[in-house]
Structure formats: structure tokens, C-alpha cells
Design an enzyme around this catalytic site. Sequence first.
Site, PDB file in Angstrom:
ATOM      1  N   PHE A  81       0.820  -1.216   0.000  1.00  0.00           N
ATOM      2  CA  PHE A  81       0.000   0.000   0.000  1.00  0.00           C
ATOM      3  C   PHE A  81       0.855   1.268   0.000  1.00  0.00           C
ATOM      4  O   PHE A  81       0.408   2.310  -0.482  1.00  0.00           O
ATOM      5  CB  PHE A  81      -0.856   0.074   1.278  1.00  0.00           C
ATOM      6  N   LYS A  85      -0.369   9.781  -1.978  1.00  0.00           N
ATOM      7  CA  LYS A  85      -1.613   9.578  -2.749  1.00  0.00           C
ATOM      8  C   LYS A  85      -2.426  10.832  -3.038  1.00  0.00           C
ATOM      9  O   LYS A  85      -3.574  10.732  -3.455  1.00  0.00           O
ATOM     10  CB  LYS A  85      -2.488   8.571  -2.016  1.00  0.00           C
ATOM     11  N   SER A 125      -4.777   2.247  -8.980  1.00  0.00           N
ATOM     12  CA  SER A 125      -5.814   3.270  -8.850  1.00  0.00           C
ATOM     13  C   SER A 125      -6.571   3.409 -10.153  1.00  0.00           C
ATOM     14  O   SER A 125      -6.001   3.226 -11.243  1.00  0.00           O
ATOM     15  CB  SER A 125      -5.111   4.583  -8.506  1.00  0.00           C
ATOM     16  N   TYR A 150       0.652  11.825  -9.667  1.00  0.00           N
ATOM     17  CA  TYR A 150       0.243  10.693  -8.819  1.00  0.00           C
ATOM     18  C   TYR A 150      -0.239   9.533  -9.697  1.00  0.00           C
ATOM     19  O   TYR A 150       0.207   8.388  -9.562  1.00  0.00           O
ATOM     20  CB  TYR A 150      -0.872  11.110  -7.853  1.00  0.00           C
ATOM     21  N   LYS A 154       1.244   5.507 -10.654  1.00  0.00           N
ATOM     22  CA  LYS A 154       0.508   4.227 -10.621  1.00  0.00           C
ATOM     23  C   LYS A 154       0.605   3.524 -11.979  1.00  0.00           C
ATOM     24  O   LYS A 154       0.734   2.304 -12.041  1.00  0.00           O
ATOM     25  CB  LYS A 154      -0.951   4.452 -10.218  1.00  0.00           C
ATOM     26  N   TYR A 178      -8.135   0.700  -7.334  1.00  0.00           N
ATOM     27  CA  TYR A 178      -9.166   1.225  -6.437  1.00  0.00           C
ATOM     28  C   TYR A 178      -9.869   2.394  -7.094  1.00  0.00           C
ATOM     29  O   TYR A 178      -9.229   3.266  -7.660  1.00  0.00           O
ATOM     30  CB  TYR A 178      -8.588   1.777  -5.132  1.00  0.00           C
ATOM     31  N   THR A 217     -15.660  23.520  -0.998  1.00  0.00           N
ATOM     32  CA  THR A 217     -15.776  24.027  -2.361  1.00  0.00           C
ATOM     33  C   THR A 217     -15.938  22.839  -3.307  1.00  0.00           C
ATOM     34  O   THR A 217     -15.125  21.913  -3.278  1.00  0.00           O
ATOM     35  CB  THR A 217     -14.518  24.835  -2.755  1.00  0.00           C
ATOM     36  N   PHE A 219     -15.350  21.459  -6.712  1.00  0.00           N
ATOM     37  CA  PHE A 219     -14.399  21.875  -7.748  1.00  0.00           C
ATOM     38  C   PHE A 219     -15.007  21.746  -9.143  1.00  0.00           C
ATOM     39  O   PHE A 219     -14.747  20.794  -9.863  1.00  0.00           O
ATOM     40  CB  PHE A 219     -13.105  21.065  -7.642  1.00  0.00           C
ATOM     41  N   ARG A 296     -10.423  21.779 -10.358  1.00  0.00           N
ATOM     42  CA  ARG A 296      -9.125  21.503  -9.740  1.00  0.00           C
ATOM     43  C   ARG A 296      -8.216  20.839 -10.778  1.00  0.00           C
ATOM     44  O   ARG A 296      -8.655  19.928 -11.483  1.00  0.00           O
ATOM     45  CB  ARG A 296      -9.345  20.562  -8.546  1.00  0.00           C
ATOM     46  N   ASP A 299      -7.942  16.697 -12.226  1.00  0.00           N
ATOM     47  CA  ASP A 299      -9.168  15.900 -12.086  1.00  0.00           C
ATOM     48  C   ASP A 299      -9.641  15.354 -13.436  1.00  0.00           C
ATOM     49  O   ASP A 299      -9.736  16.111 -14.411  1.00  0.00           O
ATOM     50  CB  ASP A 299     -10.303  16.759 -11.503  1.00  0.00           C
TER      51      ASP A 299
END
Length: 340
Positions: A81, A85, A125, A150, A154, A178, A217, A219, A296, A299
Amino acid sequence: MKVIVTGGTGYIGSHTIVDLLENNFDVVCVDNLSRSKKYTLVEIEKISGKKINFYQIDLCDKQAVLDLFSEHNDAVGVIHFAALKSVPESVENPLLYYTNNIDSLLNVLLAIQQFSIPNFVFSSSCSVYGNAEQLPVTEQTPIKNAESPYAHTKQIGEDIIRNFANTNPRINSILLRYFNPIGAHPSALIGEIPIDQPNNLVPYITQTAIGKLPQLTVFGNDYPTRDGSNIRDYIHVCDIAHAHTLALNFLIDKKNTSNCDVFNLGSGNGVSVLEVIQAFEKATLQKLNYTIGARRAGDVVAVYADNTKAAKQLNWQCKYNLEDAMQSAWNWELKMQELF
Ligand code: UDP
């Protein structure tokens, strides 16, 4: 059967250790405690009534990793793990993410190879899919560009493990992608402990509702989705945790047909940010103070899982729905108020 769990005091790691202990595994837990608290170990022991063998080790320290594996070379598997992240943090500090997430993985794989540990489960992920063209995503959905460093760590991690598997035919790996883990253990003894200000949506919601933060907020509400906010697949952390026990047993029982297999771990439901807020308000009867803000960076617009493969092959099903998860996240927030 002994299993080495890296990042075991973290959010998903701690819930998985509880599940592994309930399923009669012995656990060796490794963590550098950079983003988690030792307190979690005590609580895991309270829930399970079992002792955990804990090592505070930084997995970027190759010698420390080799020493650990040498001591536990009888382990039947490793669940890895440990990683940084946060999407926004990775956008701000990509080198930290590449260095930490890749170096630690390489050291773990080196040790697995050196000590012939037969089974390996990797925390991947859904962010590896990027902005997928077709939803829901299956494990065969083509991988697009990563939207953040990030996510890129992965993607690279998965590639490294696939190449490792090619040259280590006796070592079996599973990559678990995940979707968005949320909620906390029903005992409210363990859960996500955000360091400083949370980045993830649900801890941000619960901290706002309890008054630690003034306002949430959202996003962006100008995405091409049904209400303009991003769509994700939120899944109870205990459901994700149990999938690790199933994945490890799947490998131990030699049910795998490939020595590097991949499974989506999502509920199968795409839910918008605004719908998550509604579910929170409904489950907890709390009113949330929120506003709509800018998008953001990093995303993806929408992603949710086709989880048929995990359901069929791992015999995995979700026990909890979105409202259960929101209620447990709120119970945990209330508990943290007493604790920290
Ligand atoms: N989000 C939001 N406000 C916040 C935190 C998150 O609107 O304060 C949104 C974010 O833009 C994304 C979703 O909630 O659409 C889930 O974000 P999170 O960081 O929890 O997980 P991610 O999907 O980025 O891994």
C-alpha cells in the site's frame, strides 16, 4: 500464513490488516509513519484482539527493506500500500511523488525477488485510466494519459510489475485498481486520519460539517456530466479491504491464469460530487455549507467501474452502500474530535 503489509497504518492498509487478521493471516506491518499515526496499530489490535509485528521503515531505504524481508522470508505474500496519494500535492511536487512511489516499489520488488516471496498485491488506482472514452471502465479499457503525476506513478508502477512478472514466472501479482475509498470501520476505532488539511472529498465534507473547516468548495460544476460536477465511484473502505484478502487467497489457491492480473475495485455506481453531498446530508441529517468553485487541476471528468471481473473471479461483493459509508465517515469524524 504470514503476510507483509506495507503502508499498514494508512487508511486502506489499516482496514485491510483488520480483515486479514479476521481471516487468520499473521501480519507484519511496515510503515514510515510519514502520513499515518502509530495510534492506529493499537486500535487495530483492539478490534482484532491480535498483536501485530510492526516495523517503522522507510521503503526507500533499500537495505532496511532487504533486512526486513530476510527476517520474514517465510511470508506467503506482500501487499504493497505504501505510497503518497494526493493528486494536488503530486501536481505541486511531482519529483517527491516519482521518487517516493517508484523507489519504494522497486525496493519491495527487489526483496520479493531475492527472497522468492510467491505472491504480491499492488495498490493501483482508477486514475490510471485517465479520461477514459467509455464508461464504466473495464480492466481492458485503454489507458489514456495520466492527469496527474500521482496517477502517472501508478501507471509506471503497473508497468514495472508487468515487466517484473515476465522475468519472474513463479511470482504471482495482482494489481488492484481502487476507485474512491471512503468511510471507516463500523467500530469507529479506525478511519482516515488526514494530515493537515484533507484533499479528499469525504474527509473534507465531514470536517466542514463538524466545523473544523468553514466551507466545502465543489471543484467545478461545468463538466459535461448530469449536474456539471465530477463523477466518481465511491466505495466503502471495508469492501476494498476485504478484496485484498480475497485477492491474496486467490493467488495462494493458484486460481490465477496469469502471473500478473488486474482487477477493478469499485461499486459500479457513478456518483457526482453534488450527489455525495446529498447522500451525506441524508445519512447524517447534517446540513453542509458548500459553494461552487473552479475546477481543480488533475481531475478527470468522470470515472466508474465495471466490477464484473472481481465479482466473478474473486467472488467479491460490496456489503455497504454510499449512505452506509457516509454514516461511518461521520461517526469516525465525531470519534476523531474526542481523540485528536
Ligand atoms: N472534490 C471537491 N472538493 C473538495 C475535494 C474534492 O469538489 O474539496 C471533488 C474532486 O474534484 C473530485 C471528487 O471530489 O471530483 C473526488 O476527489 P478526491 O480528491 O476525493 O478523489 P480523486 O477522485 O481525486 O482521487
